[in-house]
Write a protein that holds these residues in place. Structure first.
Motif, PDB file in Angstrom:
ATOM      1  N   VAL A   1       0.449  -1.115  -0.133  1.00 51.16           N
ATOM      2  CA  VAL A   1       0.077   0.403  -0.049  1.00 51.16           C
ATOM      3  C   VAL A   1       0.945   1.207   0.070  1.00 51.16           C
ATOM      4  O   VAL A   1       0.141   2.604  -0.756  1.00 51.16           O
ATOM      5  CB  VAL A   1      -1.243  -0.118   1.051  1.00 51.16           C
ATOM      6  N   GLU A   2       1.922   0.955   0.719  1.00 54.35           N
ATOM      7  CA  GLU A   2       2.870   2.178   0.858  1.00 54.35           C
ATOM      8  C   GLU A   2       3.582   2.867  -0.443  1.00 54.35           C
ATOM      9  O   GLU A   2       3.498   3.773  -0.839  1.00 54.35           O
ATOM     10  CB  GLU A   2       4.248   2.227   2.023  1.00 54.35           C
ATOM     11  N   LEU A   3       4.360   1.265  -1.047  1.00 53.21           N
ATOM     12  CA  LEU A   3       4.580   1.721  -2.548  1.00 53.21           C
ATOM     13  C   LEU A   3       3.466   1.999  -3.535  1.00 53.21           C
ATOM     14  O   LEU A   3       4.184   2.676  -4.403  1.00 53.21           O
ATOM     15  CB  LEU A   3       5.014  -0.132  -3.570  1.00 53.21           C
ATOM     16  N   ALA A   4       2.537   1.809  -3.492  1.00 56.79           N
ATOM     17  CA  ALA A   4       1.090   2.277  -4.233  1.00 56.79           C
ATOM     18  C   ALA A   4       0.963   3.903  -4.599  1.00 56.79           C
ATOM     19  O   ALA A   4       1.136   4.520  -4.153  1.00 56.79           O
ATOM     20  CB  ALA A   4      -0.038   1.399  -4.483  1.00 56.79           C
ATOM     21  N   LYS A   5       1.326   4.189  -2.488  1.00 58.14           N
ATOM     22  CA  LYS A   5       0.723   5.716  -2.474  1.00 58.14           C
ATOM     23  C   LYS A   5       2.191   6.389  -3.013  1.00 58.14           C
ATOM     24  O   LYS A   5       1.720   7.483  -3.175  1.00 58.14           O
ATOM     25  CB  LYS A   5       0.959   5.616  -1.199  1.00 58.14           C
ATOM     26  N   GLU A   6       2.860   5.502  -3.248  1.00 57.97           N
ATOM     27  CA  GLU A   6       4.286   6.382  -3.596  1.00 57.97           C
ATOM     28  C   GLU A   6       4.183   7.010  -4.881  1.00 57.97           C
ATOM     29  O   GLU A   6       5.470   7.471  -5.386  1.00 57.97           O
ATOM     30  CB  GLU A   6       5.152   6.055  -2.539  1.00 57.97           C
ATOM     31  N   PHE A   7       4.326   5.349  -5.682  1.00 51.81           N
ATOM     32  CA  PHE A   7       4.465   5.695  -7.089  1.00 51.81           C
ATOM     33  C   PHE A   7       3.755   5.869  -7.700  1.00 51.81           C
ATOM     34  O   PHE A   7       3.258   5.793  -9.000  1.00 51.81           O
ATOM     35  CB  PHE A   7       5.639   4.364  -7.035  1.00 51.81           C
ATOM     36  N   GLY A   8       2.348   5.075  -7.012  1.00 52.39           N
ATOM     37  CA  GLY A   8       1.121   5.253  -8.385  1.00 52.39           C
ATOM     38  C   GLY A   8       0.059   6.319  -8.526  1.00 52.39           C
ATOM     39  O   GLY A   8       0.352   7.281  -7.716  1.00 52.39           O
ATOM     40  N   GLY A   9      -1.192   6.138  -8.885  1.00 49.74           N
ATOM     41  CA  GLY A   9      -1.968   7.082  -9.172  1.00 49.74           C
ATOM     42  C   GLY A   9      -2.785   7.043  -7.252  1.00 49.74           C
ATOM     43  O   GLY A   9      -2.314   7.089  -6.554  1.00 49.74           O
ATOM     44  N   THR A  10      -3.437   8.315  -8.228  1.00 53.03           N
ATOM     45  CA  THR A  10      -3.877   8.847  -6.619  1.00 53.03           C
ATOM     46  C   THR A  10      -4.558   7.523  -5.648  1.00 53.03           C
ATOM     47  O   THR A  10      -4.949   7.530  -4.384  1.00 53.03           O
ATOM     48  CB  THR A  10      -5.414  10.119  -6.762  1.00 53.03           C
ATOM     49  N   ASP A  11      -6.017   7.037  -6.222  1.00 53.98           N
ATOM     50  CA  ASP A  11      -6.325   6.084  -5.608  1.00 53.98           C
ATOM     51  C   ASP A  11      -6.290   4.118  -5.871  1.00 53.98           C
ATOM     52  O   ASP A  11      -6.692   3.054  -5.120  1.00 53.98           O
ATOM     53  CB  ASP A  11      -7.962   6.209  -5.691  1.00 53.98           C
ATOM     54  N   GLY A  12      -4.917   4.169  -6.291  1.00 51.78           N
ATOM     55  CA  GLY A  12      -4.068   3.033  -6.849  1.00 51.78           C
ATOM     56  C   GLY A  12      -3.833   2.531  -5.457  1.00 51.78           C
ATOM     57  O   GLY A  12      -4.064   1.065  -5.399  1.00 51.78           O
ATOM     58  N   HIS A  13      -3.657   3.431  -4.011  1.00 45.21           N
ATOM     59  CA  HIS A  13      -2.806   2.186  -2.781  1.00 45.21           C
ATOM     60  C   HIS A  13      -4.887   1.151  -2.586  1.00 45.21           C
ATOM     61  O   HIS A  13      -4.553   0.284  -2.113  1.00 45.21           O
ATOM     62  CB  HIS A  13      -2.362   2.706  -2.088  1.00 45.21           C
ATOM     63  N   LYS A  14      -5.390   2.355  -2.921  1.00 39.24           N
ATOM     64  CA  LYS A  14      -6.420   1.397  -2.544  1.00 39.24           C
ATOM     65  C   LYS A  14      -7.175   0.250  -2.963  1.00 39.24           C
ATOM     66  O   LYS A  14      -7.517  -0.930  -2.590  1.00 39.24           O
ATOM     67  CB  LYS A  14      -8.326   2.214  -1.992  1.00 39.24           C
ATOM     68  N   TYR A  15      -6.937   0.335  -3.906  1.00 43.55           N
ATOM     69  CA  TYR A  15      -6.856  -0.803  -4.977  1.00 43.55           C
ATOM     70  C   TYR A  15      -6.526  -1.795  -4.901  1.00 43.55           C
ATOM     71  O   TYR A  15      -6.656  -3.511  -5.290  1.00 43.55           O
ATOM     72  CB  TYR A  15      -6.832  -0.392  -7.090  1.00 43.55           C
TER      73      TYR A  15
END
Length: 172
Positions: free
Chosen positions: A130-144
């Motif tokens: 989730v932290e990786l997705a928050k740092e490198f991904g799209g706005t809500d990608g971490h939720k997915y």
């Protein structure tokens, strides 16, 4: 009369934006970050693992990463990509090709660690991804990413998830 606004206090180990400070990152966290960048190159550019590996090892800060964990993630995810995708796909609400390559790579890392890094608790795997997705991904990608990995955890780490539910450490 305008009140002077005071900045919110920063959490320890975090920048003003909430991202983890580089100095607060563990060697494993750094390994995941470099693996994510490498897997992105594979997914987008279809570059081979050896070329990606040579390039990544020359990046600034790589010496602070857990290179053994990085190797396992990079080579394991690429070698078992179809198997990882087969586990991820049933939990998606769209075609795999429509998923951002960042979120795709993060999910690969999570599933790979569920299967091959028993020393990393399942909740830590999800949190790190989730932290990786928050740092490198799209706005809500971490939720997915969170939803997919939470959906896979009971299947891939059944005993551990059940033990956490029984102890109250995880929601049923």
């Amino acid at each position: 009369m305008d009140e002077e606004r005071k900045p919110l206090p920063k959490a320890p180990g975090r920048t003003a934006t909430g991202a983890r400070k580089a100095s607060a990152k563990s060697a494993r966290t750094r390994a995941r970050e470099f693996a994510l960048q490498a897997l992105y190159q594979h997914l987008v550019g279809r570059n081979d693992a050896q070329s990606i590996d040579h390039f990544t090892r020359d990046l600034s800060g790589f010496h602070k990463a857990d290179s053994v964990h990085y190797d396992a993630l990079l080579h394991g995810c690429i070698e078992r990509g179809q198997e990882l995708d087969a586990l991820i796909t049933p939990l998606l609400d769209r075609k795999l090709q429509e998923i951002s390559p960042i979120e795709h790579a993060v999910m690969w890392i999570g599933v790979y660690e569920f299967q091959n890094a028993a020393d990393v608790p399942w909740r830590v795997v999800i949190n790190e991804c989730v932290e990786l997705a928050k740092e490198f991904g799209g706005t809500d990608g971490h939720k997915y990413v969170n939803a997919v990995l939470n959906g896979l955890a009971p299947k891939l780490r059944a005993a551990e998830v059940e033990a956490d539910k029984a102890s109250g450490k995880a929601r049923p």
